[in-house]
Design a protein around this motif. Structure first.
Motif, short mmCIF file in Angstrom:
data_model
loop_
_atom_site.label_atom_id
_atom_site.label_comp_id
_atom_site.label_asym_id
_atom_site.label_seq_id
_atom_site.Cartn_x
_atom_site.Cartn_y
_atom_site.Cartn_z
N GLN A 1 -15.74 -12.14 16.02
CA GLN A 1 -16.02 -12.56 14.64
C GLN A 1 -16.21 -14.07 14.55
O GLN A 1 -17.02 -14.56 13.76
CB GLN A 1 -14.89 -12.10 13.71
N ILE A 2 -15.45 -14.81 15.36
CA ILE A 2 -15.63 -16.28 15.37
C ILE A 2 -17.03 -16.62 15.87
O ILE A 2 -17.71 -17.50 15.30
CB ILE A 2 -14.54 -16.95 16.24
N PHE A 3 -17.46 -15.94 16.92
CA PHE A 3 -18.84 -16.16 17.40
C PHE A 3 -19.85 -15.84 16.30
O PHE A 3 -20.82 -16.57 16.08
CB PHE A 3 -19.11 -15.28 18.63
N ARG A 4 -19.60 -14.74 15.60
CA ARG A 4 -20.51 -14.33 14.52
C ARG A 4 -20.59 -15.40 13.42
O ARG A 4 -21.68 -15.70 12.91
CB ARG A 4 -20.01 -13.01 13.94
N ASN A 5 -19.46 -16.00 13.08
CA ASN A 5 -19.42 -16.96 11.98
C ASN A 5 -19.93 -18.35 12.36
O ASN A 5 -20.43 -19.08 11.50
CB ASN A 5 -17.99 -17.10 11.45
N THR A 6 -19.79 -18.69 13.64
CA THR A 6 -20.05 -20.10 14.02
C THR A 6 -21.19 -20.28 15.02
O THR A 6 -21.58 -21.42 15.29
CB THR A 6 -18.77 -20.71 14.64
N GLY A 7 -21.72 -19.17 15.55
CA GLY A 7 -22.62 -19.32 16.70
C GLY A 7 -24.10 -19.43 16.39
O GLY A 7 -24.93 -19.06 17.23
N HIS A 8 -24.48 -19.93 15.22
CA HIS A 8 -25.89 -19.97 14.84
C HIS A 8 -26.73 -20.87 15.75
O HIS A 8 -27.94 -20.68 15.85
CB HIS A 8 -26.02 -20.44 13.39
N LYS A 9 -26.10 -21.83 16.41
CA LYS A 9 -26.86 -22.75 17.26
C LYS A 9 -26.63 -22.51 18.74
O LYS A 9 -27.09 -23.28 19.58
CB LYS A 9 -26.50 -24.19 16.91
N ILE A 10 -25.91 -21.45 19.07
CA ILE A 10 -25.63 -21.17 20.48
C ILE A 10 -26.93 -20.94 21.25
O ILE A 10 -27.11 -21.44 22.37
CB ILE A 10 -24.70 -19.93 20.61
N GLU A 11 -27.83 -20.18 20.65
CA GLU A 11 -29.07 -19.82 21.35
C GLU A 11 -29.87 -21.04 21.75
O GLU A 11 -30.45 -21.09 22.83
CB GLU A 11 -29.90 -18.88 20.46
N THR A 12 -29.90 -22.05 20.89
CA THR A 12 -30.72 -23.24 21.17
C THR A 12 -29.95 -24.32 21.91
O THR A 12 -30.50 -25.00 22.77
CB THR A 12 -31.25 -23.81 19.85
N ASP A 13 -28.68 -24.48 21.58
CA ASP A 13 -27.93 -25.61 22.13
C ASP A 13 -27.10 -25.27 23.36
O ASP A 13 -26.81 -26.14 24.19
CB ASP A 13 -26.99 -26.20 21.07
N LEU A 14 -26.67 -24.02 23.46
CA LEU A 14 -25.76 -23.65 24.56
C LEU A 14 -26.27 -22.38 25.25
O LEU A 14 -25.69 -21.29 25.12
CB LEU A 14 -24.34 -23.43 24.02
N PRO A 15 -27.36 -22.46 26.00
CA PRO A 15 -27.96 -21.27 26.64
C PRO A 15 -27.01 -20.57 27.62
O PRO A 15 -27.07 -19.35 27.78
CB PRO A 15 -29.19 -21.83 27.36
N GLN A 16 -26.15 -21.34 28.27
CA GLN A 16 -25.23 -20.73 29.24
C GLN A 16 -24.23 -19.82 28.53
O GLN A 16 -23.92 -18.72 29.02
CB GLN A 16 -24.49 -21.83 30.01
N ILE A 17 -23.75 -20.28 27.39
CA ILE A 17 -22.83 -19.45 26.59
C ILE A 17 -23.56 -18.19 26.14
O ILE A 17 -23.01 -17.08 26.16
CB ILE A 17 -22.30 -20.24 25.37
N ARG A 18 -24.82 -18.34 25.73
CA ARG A 18 -25.62 -17.21 25.25
C ARG A 18 -25.76 -16.14 26.32
O ARG A 18 -25.55 -14.95 26.07
CB ARG A 18 -27.01 -17.69 24.82
N SER A 19 -26.09 -16.56 27.53
CA SER A 19 -26.33 -15.59 28.61
C SER A 19 -25.04 -14.85 28.99
O SER A 19 -25.09 -13.69 29.42
CB SER A 19 -26.90 -16.32 29.84
N THR A 20 -23.89 -15.51 28.82
CA THR A 20 -22.61 -14.84 29.13
C THR A 20 -22.20 -13.92 27.99
O THR A 20 -21.61 -12.85 28.21
CB THR A 20 -21.52 -15.91 29.35
N LEU A 21 -22.53 -14.32 26.77
CA LEU A 21 -22.06 -13.59 25.59
C LEU A 21 -22.79 -12.27 25.39
O LEU A 21 -22.15 -11.26 25.02
CB LEU A 21 -22.23 -14.48 24.35
#
Length: 1219
Positions: free
Chosen positions: A689-709
């Motif tokens: 849920q925290i990812f859902r609420n806060t992760g709007h910029k993960i795809e663009t700013d943190l690709p490594q986190i995106r690929s793991t998530l």
């Protein structure tokens, strides 16, 4: 000899070298000669008989008027010294036999003692010699023989008390004491005037003027306690008991004197204390108050043991806690604080009396009870027991704000001292650990003052905002982990409210950036009113908020400061600077008390992010990592590592809603990924849920986190818990741009793998599929239709594969519910989510679903009627079906197609036989209504709660009604556009829906049955009582008009059925009867003509007049005043609560919320059985039948329904006629 000397017949011998002393020589010469005489008498002793005889004439001569009245003070001093020595030498017989002469001499000597005052005088040593001589010889004891010796003693005592000062050494005080104590102890008694000369030095005014005189009197009284006590007792007896205030000038100071005497030596008052007990029972309130003030000081003083030594007086004093005179009670309460601190052993005696006073009708007394307990608690927590702290706890809900505030602030101070700072160890911290929960619970109160104070307490006492970030977050981390669930909800609500207010201010600033226009001004005004509601005293706050808005419009720098303050990137330190800067700009040095500035500060404190920023989130994540690694201080803080981790994730989840920007860092997301891999389901769910609420910029700013998530989210959506699956689907939808592809990769394998034979593996897939179809209806609505038709309805809902446990229970815990039933519940939810995603009824799927849900309710949850399902599982399915209809009603396109019959079936769930079903359904109903998501007609359902046999459920329903009505009225006031939608918003418009619903209540079968009518009346009044609390806009007349207008229409559900319309009109007459009896204002003209809902009532026919009374006058009287029923509507725990088509049941006499065991009993009438059975057949035909494509088939069904309805009507009528 004296007589002869006066006549000159005796020869006066002077010491050698001393010439005659007469008035013919100068003063200097007199002094010179007297000094030699003094030296001679000083050297003489009592054994010098010859010298005594020789100098007797001289001794007599020195007492002559020439010396006693000499104007020269040196002469008088020397003469006094001579006379003192003469008394010493000639003791015990004085050479002066005349009583008058003796009096003159001692008054003369006393006057000379005034010279003791100046210790720096050259003659002070002679004055001291005079005092010493008099004290050593006890010369004044000679005066006992004189009739008016009292005058001499009084003069002596007054002189000594007046001359004593801080320059005197101990010897001076000792000689004075010897002199006075000998007079007291060797005399026959102490007169009142002499006693006054001592006691006057104890009065506060004199005490402050001459502290040495007070000390002298204190020591004198201690020394003479045995002798002087009877005299003191007599004085107080005269004044206190006999009321003779004229006996002494000190009568008005008796209580001050008693206090001082008690402090000196309690034995001085041995006989006085019973007199005080007498005074405590005086009829004069002011007199009792004075005695209470005195005794409070006596009992409360540190070294006093009066309470243990004089138990009758103590008990009598405690009785004054219940005095009729308010000031007496107030004084008693104030005393308790000192008593608790100085005499902890008396706490038990005080507790019961403080308990009563904590409920005192006087606000000031309740306030002081709190001050008393908190003051003692802050001194030492061991001084106050749990019961005393409980009194303060109760007062946090006091009706008066001043009392509530004192209680809350006092508890907050105790918490900070003993829990946060741990000033008295772990035991003390444990004793007050409940405070944090209690204070946060107060956030549930309606008063904005309470909410603001809780926020202030949280920021200053629970988690002080001025701590360094790491310390502050540690404090928050362990506080959150130790709170009870309700306190956690309150804290979450607090952050939510603050965040909402921030958004209001942000929107206000956005309006300032737009061009001026009428629409802009109107929007700005609405926003200002909303902000004002979030401040204390909203009426005054409106003016201040308008003024602040004007200042914002004029000052661009101020706007920029405010924008920075509410910016998502604002740090706590920046927030502190901004608040100070804005306050400085608005401050007016010429106006020390500035209400406008205070109001703005309130606003700034609510919106300023004083606790949470990016640095704080990082510190929280580090704390959680330590808990995961096992290196944190979890056990020392009183929580287990698992609890700390779970609570930490929950805390971060809540903060992710209010401060999403602060989470955006690789370090934070790495820690959350670690949590996703943990075995604890709750932790993983919160992390998603925290990812859902806060992760709007993960795809663009943190690709490594995106690929793991991504793979983790896929895995959770397919094989995680139901909650994890839901959050995973929503997370994918919220943060990824290629969500369609991602969701398809989940949907396709899940939809193909559905297997009803393995229900435990169905729940998570059903949750995921339901949410996918709701979030992406364009992509998945069509594929889902085949899943619904072929699997959900046909294979899962319409089949019972397992047999439920036949234990008779109406409800079972979640873990005992069979997997098949859990799967069916999720299947029902899937249907609803699928429809909510489509938001249209083009395929008529909603009609079929509503018929299915209605059939579920009609069949009591056993859709297949195979009786393989347990009663507790049936309860689960009834609740799911009722909740599903209510959920669909929140969507306008589905609300329109819900028939009155389906609405009534849904409503009857609130009268379900299972307590938990009623409870959960009512909560869901309330939640949707307060958010204005449900149409107004659903509020009418609460009227049926009058039938609930459980008092708590009725009370809850009433509170829900109050809240709903309040919210709707407030919404109408705050939104001018709402006037166009009054039919759906105005609370009074619930009346026609309620009347129609009650007319179709299955328990209402005989319109003339008094017991049934009484049930109807109770249901009507349950709603009307809340609606009629205020007569806003002449609402009483409006409701009466609605009921009258309904009688001019027909029941749209059965317009041609006479009995249905008769029941409708009967309910209208009962409503009119109630309204007329409860309001004298209902006969006024209605402010507007009510509009009746066409879904439930036909249009009034022309020339149709319905002036018939459907209840007799006798029935009317019985309804309003009549004889009690054998078992009351509201009180009978065993009263059946039946629903359409459901057989009535009789509950066991045990607790309903316990086992919920129900035993069905057969109806006494066979005809009744047939009637019920036919009704059930009718509903099955109508609701569970297939969708008929052919009009002929539908007409055939309608004819069959009509035939069966007629049969049921005939059976009911025969049943009624046969009694």
């Amino acid at each position: 000899a004296q007589h002869l000397a006066a006549r000159g017949w005796l020869i006066i011998y002077y010491p050698p070298g001393v010439k005659e002393i007469t008035d013919k020589i100068t003063n200097d010469e007199v002094v010179k000669r007297l000094k030699m005489v003094v030296k001679t008498f000083m050297d003489m002793d009592q054994d010098s008989e010859d010298e005594k005889q020789q100098y007797l004439p001289l001794a007599l001569h020195l007492a002559s008027e020439f010396f006693l009245r000499n104007p020269n003070k040196d002469v008088r001093l020397l003469v006094a010294c001579c006379l003192a020595d003469i008394f010493r030498i000639y003791a015990p017989e004085a050479p002066y036999t005349s009583h008058d002469k003796l009096k003159d001499i001692f008054l003369f000597i006393t006057r000379q003692l005034k010279g003791l005052e100046d210790t720096k005088s050259p003659q002070f040593n002679r004055y001291f010699y005079l005092l010493e001589n008099l004290a050593w010889v006890k010369s004044y004891n000679i005066c006992f023989e004189l009739e008016d010796c009292n005058e001499i003693f009084i003069q002596l005592f007054r002189t000594l008390f007046s001359v004593i000062n801080n320059s005197h050494n101990q010897k001076v005080q000792m000689h004075m004491l010897d002199l006075m104590s000998s007079i007291i102890m060797e005399g026959d008694g102490v007169t009142q005037e002499l006693l006054d000369s001592i006691l006057i030095n104890l009065i506060p005014a004199h005490k402050n003027l001459n502290k040495q005189a007070f000390d002298l009197a204190k020591v004198l009284l201690k020394r003479t306690v045995q002798t002087i006590e009877p005299c003191i007792a007599n004085f107080f007896n005269q004044v206190l008991v006999l009321g003779k205030s004229s006996v002494s000038d000190l009568s008005e100071h008796v209580f001050d004197l008693i206090q001082e005497l008690f402090a000196i030596d309690p034995h001085l008052l041995l006989s006085v204390m019973p007199q005080l007990e007498f005074k405590l029972k005086s009829n004069d309130g002011e007199e009792r108050l004075a005695v209470v003030r005195l005794l409070a000081k006596l009992f409360g003083s540190k070294d006093s043991d009066l309470a243990t030594q004089n138990r009758p007086l103590w008990q009598c004093f405690l009785g004054r806690f219940n005095d009729i005179h308010v000031p007496v009670r107030l004084e008693s309460v104030k005393f308790a604080s000192h008593c608790l601190m100085n005499h902890p052993d008396l706490a038990k005696d005080l507790t019961e009396y403080l308990k009563v006073r904590s409920h005192d009708p006087e606000e000031a007394i309740r306030h002081d009870v709190i001050v008393t307990i908190i003051t003692a608690g802050k001194r030492d927590l061991s001084l106050v027991n749990d019961q005393l702290l409980g009194f303060v706890r109760e007062r946090t809900l006091d009706k008066r704000w001043r009392v509530r505030k004192e209680a809350m602030m006092g508890l907050a101070q105790l918490y900070k001292k003993y829990c946060l700072h741990a000033e008295a160890g772990k035991d003390a911290a444990e004793k007050v650990s409940w405070i944090k929960d209690k204070l946060l619970h107060i956030y549930y109160q309606n008063s904005i003052d309470d909410k603001l104070l809780v926020e202030k307490i949280f920021a200053q006492y629970l988690v002080p905002h001025n701590l360094e970030t790491e310390e502050r977050m540690k404090c928050l981390y362990y506080l959150y982990a130790s709170l009870d669930p309700n306190a956690v909800k309150a804290l979450n609500e607090m952050w939510k409210c603050q965040n909402l207010l921030r958004s209001h201010v942000r929107e206000l600033l956005d309006l300032h950036k737009q061009p001026t226009s009428e629409a802009n001004s109107s929007a700005m005004f609405g926003k200002l009113m909303t902000i004002a509601k979030n401040l204390p005293d909203p009426g005054k706050a409106q003016d201040f908020v308008k003024k602040f808005n004007q200042v914002l419009g004029d000052d661009e720098k101020l706007r920029s400061q405010l924008e920075l303050l509410i910016s998502p990137t604002c740090s706590c330190k920046q927030a502190d600077v901004c608040v100070r800067e804005i306050a400085r700009k608005l401050a007016n040095p010429k106006q020390p008390t500035n209400p406008f500035l205070e109001m703005v500060k309130f606003l700034l404190e609510r919106i300023a992010p004083v606790h949470i920023d990016s640095e704080a989130i990082s510190a929280l994540v580090k704390l959680m990592n330590k808990s995961i690694e096992g290196t944190a201080d979890d056990e020392e803080e009183g929580v287990s590592p698992d609890t700390a981790i779970r609570a930490g994730l929950e805390l971060l989840k809540v903060l992710s809603f209010t401060h999403p920007t602060s989470f955006h860092s690789a370090e934070t997301y790495e820690s959350l990924l670690q949590c996703l891999r943990m075995e604890d389901d709750k932790v993983a769910e919160a992390a998603i849920q925290i990812f859902r609420n806060t992760g709007h910029k993960i795809e663009t700013d943190l690709p490594q986190i995106r690929s793991t998530l991504i793979p983790i989210l896929h895995q959770k959506a397919k094989r995680g818990t139901p909650h994890q699956a839901k959050q995973a689907v929503h997370c994918i939808h919220a943060i990824f741009s290629n969500k369609e592809v991602q969701l398809a990769q989940i949907f396709e394998p899940l939809s193909r793998s559905l297997n009803a034979d393995v229900p435990e593996q169905l729940i998570t897939p059903l949750v995921s599929l339901g949410h996918i179809s709701m979030l992406a209806p364009d992509q998945f609505a069509s594929p889902m239709k085949s899943v619904v038709a072929n699997f959900i309805v046909k294979d899962l809902l319409m089949n019972d594969r397992s047999t439920g446990e036949k234990n008779g229970k109406l409800w079972s815990p979640d873990e005992e519910v069979s997997p098949e039933v859990l799967a069916k519940v999720q299947a029902i939810k899937l249907l609803v989510r699928w429809l909510l995603g489509m938001k249209n009824n083009q395929s008529k799927s909603a009609n079929s679903t509503l018929r299915l849900l209605s059939a579920m309710l009609v069949s009591e949850g056993d859709l297949t009627e195979q009786k393989r399902i347990s009663k507790s599982d049936m309860s689960r399915l009834r609740l799911a079906a009722g909740s599903a209809i209510m959920k669909l009603a929140q969507e306008p396109c589905y609300h329109e197609i819900i028939t009155p019959e389906q609405f009534q079936l849904c409503a009857l769930v609130i009268n379900d036989e299972c307590y938990q079903v009623r409870q959960i359904f009512a909560q869901k109903l309330h939640k949707a209504l307060v958010k204005l998501l449900l149409p107004l007609e659903y509020m009418a359902i609460f009227a049926l709660c009058a039938k609930d046999p459980v008092k708590e459920r009725r009370a809850h329903a009433r509170q829900c009604l109050l809240k709903n009505i309040s919210i709707r009225r407030e919404y109408i006031k705050q939104n001018p556009m709402a006037n166009e939608k009054l039919l759906s918003l105005l609370p009074e418009y619930v009346v026609p829906y309620m009347i129609h619903l009650l007319a179709h209540d299955p328990d209402f079968t005989k319109p003339q049955d008094v017991d049934q009518l009484r049930d109807i009346k109770e249901c009507l009044w349950f709603m009307l009582e809340v609606l009629m609390t205020k007569n806003e806009n002449n609402s009483h007349a409006f409701m009466k008009k609605m009921a009258e207008n309904i009688k001019l229409t027909r029941d749209a559900q059965s317009p041609d059925e006479p009995k249905a319309n008769e029941k409708l009109y009967t309910v209208c007459d009962v409503a009119l009867c109630v309204i007329n009896s409860k309001s004298a204002l209902c006969n006024a003209d209605s402010p507007k003509d009510p509009v009746l809902p066409t879904k439930f009532f036909t249009q009034p026919e022309k020339d149709f007049c319905n002036d018939r009374n459907y209840i007799t006058e006798e029935t009317r009287v019985l309804l309003l005043t009549g004889k009690p029923k054998p078992t009351g509507v509201l009180g009978a725990v065993n009263k059946p609560l039946s629903a359409t088509g459901r057989r009535p049941y009789i509950r066991s006499t045990g607790s309903e919320t316990g086992s919920n065991i129900s035993v069905n009993s057969e109806l006494s009438s066979p005809a009744g059985n047939r009637s019920r059975y036919m009704v059930k057949m009718l509903y099955f035909l109508k609701y569970i039948g297939p969708d008929f494509e052919s009009p002929r088939e539908r007409e055939s069904l309608d004819f069959e329904i009509l035939r069966l309805s007629l049969a049921c009507f005939i059976v009911d009528e025969l049943d009624r006629l046969n009694g």
